[in-house]
Scaffold this motif. Structure first.
Motif, mmCIF file in Angstrom:
data_model
loop_
_atom_site.group_PDB
_atom_site.id
_atom_site.type_symbol
_atom_site.label_atom_id
_atom_site.label_comp_id
_atom_site.label_asym_id
_atom_site.label_seq_id
_atom_site.Cartn_x
_atom_site.Cartn_y
_atom_site.Cartn_z
ATOM 1 N N MET A 1 0.946 -1.129 0.039
ATOM 2 C CA MET A 1 -0.204 -0.040 0.007
ATOM 3 C C MET A 1 0.777 1.242 0.081
ATOM 4 N N ILE A 2 0.541 2.197 -0.871
ATOM 5 C CA ILE A 2 1.239 3.578 -0.861
ATOM 6 C C ILE A 2 0.316 4.536 -0.667
ATOM 7 N N MET A 3 0.873 5.448 0.225
ATOM 8 C CA MET A 3 0.163 6.768 0.658
ATOM 9 C C MET A 3 0.807 8.035 -0.027
ATOM 10 N N GLN A 4 -0.052 8.885 -0.454
ATOM 11 C CA GLN A 4 0.519 10.158 -1.218
ATOM 12 C C GLN A 4 -0.031 11.446 -0.591
ATOM 13 N N ILE A 5 0.707 12.116 -0.266
ATOM 14 C CA ILE A 5 0.143 13.449 0.424
ATOM 15 C C ILE A 5 0.365 14.388 -0.424
ATOM 16 N N GLY A 49 -5.103 20.044 1.239
ATOM 17 C CA GLY A 49 -4.427 18.857 0.627
ATOM 18 C C GLY A 49 -5.463 17.599 0.577
ATOM 19 N N GLY A 50 -4.729 16.874 0.010
ATOM 20 C CA GLY A 50 -5.305 15.491 -0.213
ATOM 21 C C GLY A 50 -4.318 14.488 0.141
ATOM 22 N N VAL A 51 -4.857 13.367 1.002
ATOM 23 C CA VAL A 51 -4.112 12.399 1.399
ATOM 24 C C VAL A 51 -4.961 11.058 0.619
ATOM 25 N N TYR A 52 -3.942 10.607 -0.346
ATOM 26 C CA TYR A 52 -4.310 9.427 -0.906
ATOM 27 C C TYR A 52 -3.819 8.024 -0.534
ATOM 28 N N VAL A 53 -4.665 7.031 -0.619
ATOM 29 C CA VAL A 53 -4.157 5.710 -0.130
ATOM 30 C C VAL A 53 -4.367 4.791 -1.674
ATOM 31 N N TRP A 54 -3.164 4.309 -1.940
ATOM 32 C CA TRP A 54 -3.097 3.601 -3.144
ATOM 33 C C TRP A 54 -3.114 2.054 -2.974
#
Length: 95
Positions: A1-5, A49-54
């Motif tokens: 899993m990847i998190m992008q901020i 902002g956006g916190v994305y979970v990929w």
């Protein structure tokens, strides 16, 4: 899993930013591999902002090359280039 901020500084009011975010919501819901996205307000004025979970690095990279990703600066009238962090999730507390 990847998190992008992603950190954004915008010229828009919070009300207008939220309106535009809600208008674009169906496009983000349709992105393959995007497990979750959190829309957040940062501590500074006009900073959001956006916190994305990929589900994978591949899904993140596909999104980064998409027209939707490229449209973010214009859609939210950014005052400067966004700050972007990518994190590998080692493990999660809850499933």
């Amino acid at each position: 899993m990847i998190m992008q901020i992603i950190r954004l500084k915008t010229n828009l009011s919070e009300e207008e930013l939220l309106k535009r975010a809600h208008e674009r919501e169906p496009q983000f819901k349709a992105i393959p591999g995007l497990v979750q996205k959190y829309y957040v307000k940062m501590g500074e004025p006009n900073s959001f902002g956006g916190v994305y979970v990929w589900d994978s690095e591949e899904s993140l990279q596909t999104f980064r090359q998409s027209e939707l990703a490229a449209s973010i600066p214009k859609a939210y009238e950014l005052a400067e280039a966004p700050g972007i962090e990518v994190l590998d999730v080692l493990f999660s507390l809850r499933e």
